[in-house]
Design an enzyme around this catalytic site. Sequence first.
Site, short mmCIF file in Angstrom:
data_model
loop_
_atom_site.label_atom_id
_atom_site.label_comp_id
_atom_site.label_asym_id
_atom_site.label_seq_id
_atom_site.Cartn_x
_atom_site.Cartn_y
_atom_site.Cartn_z
N ASP A 127 0.91 -1.33 0.14
CA ASP A 127 0.00 0.05 0.04
C ASP A 127 0.88 1.19 -0.03
O ASP A 127 0.51 2.08 -0.83
CB ASP A 127 -0.93 0.05 1.21
CG ASP A 127 -1.70 -1.30 1.58
OD1 ASP A 127 -1.93 -1.94 0.41
OD2 ASP A 127 -2.29 -1.57 2.62
C1 26A Z 1 -11.86 -6.90 1.00
N1 26A Z 1 -10.67 -7.25 1.70
C2 26A Z 1 -10.12 -8.55 2.10
C3 26A Z 1 -9.84 -6.13 2.28
C4 26A Z 1 -8.55 -5.94 2.81
C5 26A Z 1 -7.96 -4.89 3.20
N2 26A Z 1 -8.30 -3.98 2.73
C6 26A Z 1 -9.62 -3.79 1.85
N3 26A Z 1 -10.35 -4.91 1.72
N4 26A Z 1 -8.00 -7.16 3.67
C7 26A Z 1 -6.71 -6.55 4.03
N5 26A Z 1 -6.94 -5.03 3.86
C8 26A Z 1 -5.85 -4.39 4.30
O1 26A Z 1 -4.65 -4.32 3.71
C9 26A Z 1 -3.81 -3.83 4.51
C10 26A Z 1 -2.34 -4.35 4.18
O2 26A Z 1 -2.18 -4.18 2.60
C11 26A Z 1 -5.50 -4.37 5.59
O3 26A Z 1 -6.22 -3.60 6.53
C12 26A Z 1 -4.16 -3.89 5.96
O4 26A Z 1 -4.02 -2.59 6.58
#
Ligand code: 26A
EC number: 2.7.1.20
Length: 348
Positions: free
Chosen positions: A300
Amino acid sequence: MAKGKFELLCLENPLLDIQGVGDEKLLEKYGLKANDAILAESQHLGLYDDLIQNYNAKLIAGGAAQNTARGAQYILPEDSTVYIGCIGKDQYGETLKDICAKAGVRTEYRIDEELPTGRCGVVITGHNRSLCTDLAAANAYKPEHLKQPEIWKLVEDAKFYYVGGYHLTVSVPAILALAEEAASKDKSFVFNLSAPFIAQFFKDQLDQVLPYVDILLGNESEAAAYAESHELGTTDVKEIAKLIANSPKKTEKPRTVVFTQGTDPTIAAVAKGNNNADIKEVHVHAIGSEQINDTNGAGDAFAGGFLAGIVKGESLETSIDIGQWLAKLSIQELGPSYPFPKQSYTKG
Ligand code: 26A
């Protein structure tokens, strides 16, 4: 520096990360892989309390594109970034609002009256991170929110759109509304593959959006998942990037595909017609492994730095290098965070 005009608008799932250092036993208990991202099912719902009670977990702002928005704003002039998603009417939602406000990101949340703010359980083992997300309110984002006149005005004023692939599980119509706006007004639509399960299990949704994508971001395991679900017949990351760069597109602008590969060089492919592409490789900003806090949010942060470069009109190579620089800073912090006092970009 002159103030920005909210050129960058991001959409996805606002989540609070519940992050703790775990072990093999914890991963096994919930059937998690050491390095993965999944949607929580009923058997996972005990993980959050388990992390808090037994693994000294910390609550930190998460949600992939929300981390990216904070990352881009870390570099861009004041008032450059807007972030949109859905939270609940609760303390976790207030926490996310505050953290974004402190980071200078303007948030325009839909607030769901019934569901709680989404959570992501983050289990750290060594340099791996396992993400297990209970979307809750984040899953209740509605395109009607985007179409409200005061929000749509922000959409119209933006020049760059960034959507995390994770939002394909929530609202394809909202994503397409931004994509259409970008395509019809020659703006840039940037999209992230987010996680292997997106290309695997949300292939149809991804295929609806990809024709609008000007710049696609991802990592090597997401590239592999895409190649497999789309039967590209290759596992070579450069080949995959080239094939995706040349796949059908709504507008004339050539597509760029950028794949990070951990500590290996980042690959970029810019479509050149006839299924050819200009391929570039950019090295990462290496740091000693003892300097790494955790890798949650590394991708990210890369996307945030990269977007800041693109918004500022930097070259593709420089934008990738800014992404690598911001990822290097973020992995030295707890979770998806950026150091304060602010540091300034130095070329890798
Ligand atoms: C729909 N899903 C599975 C998700 C996520 C996500 N953000 C949005 N949608 N699953 C994990 N994360 C975020 O990814 C970040 C790390 O790359 C987590 O909240 C974490 O901060």
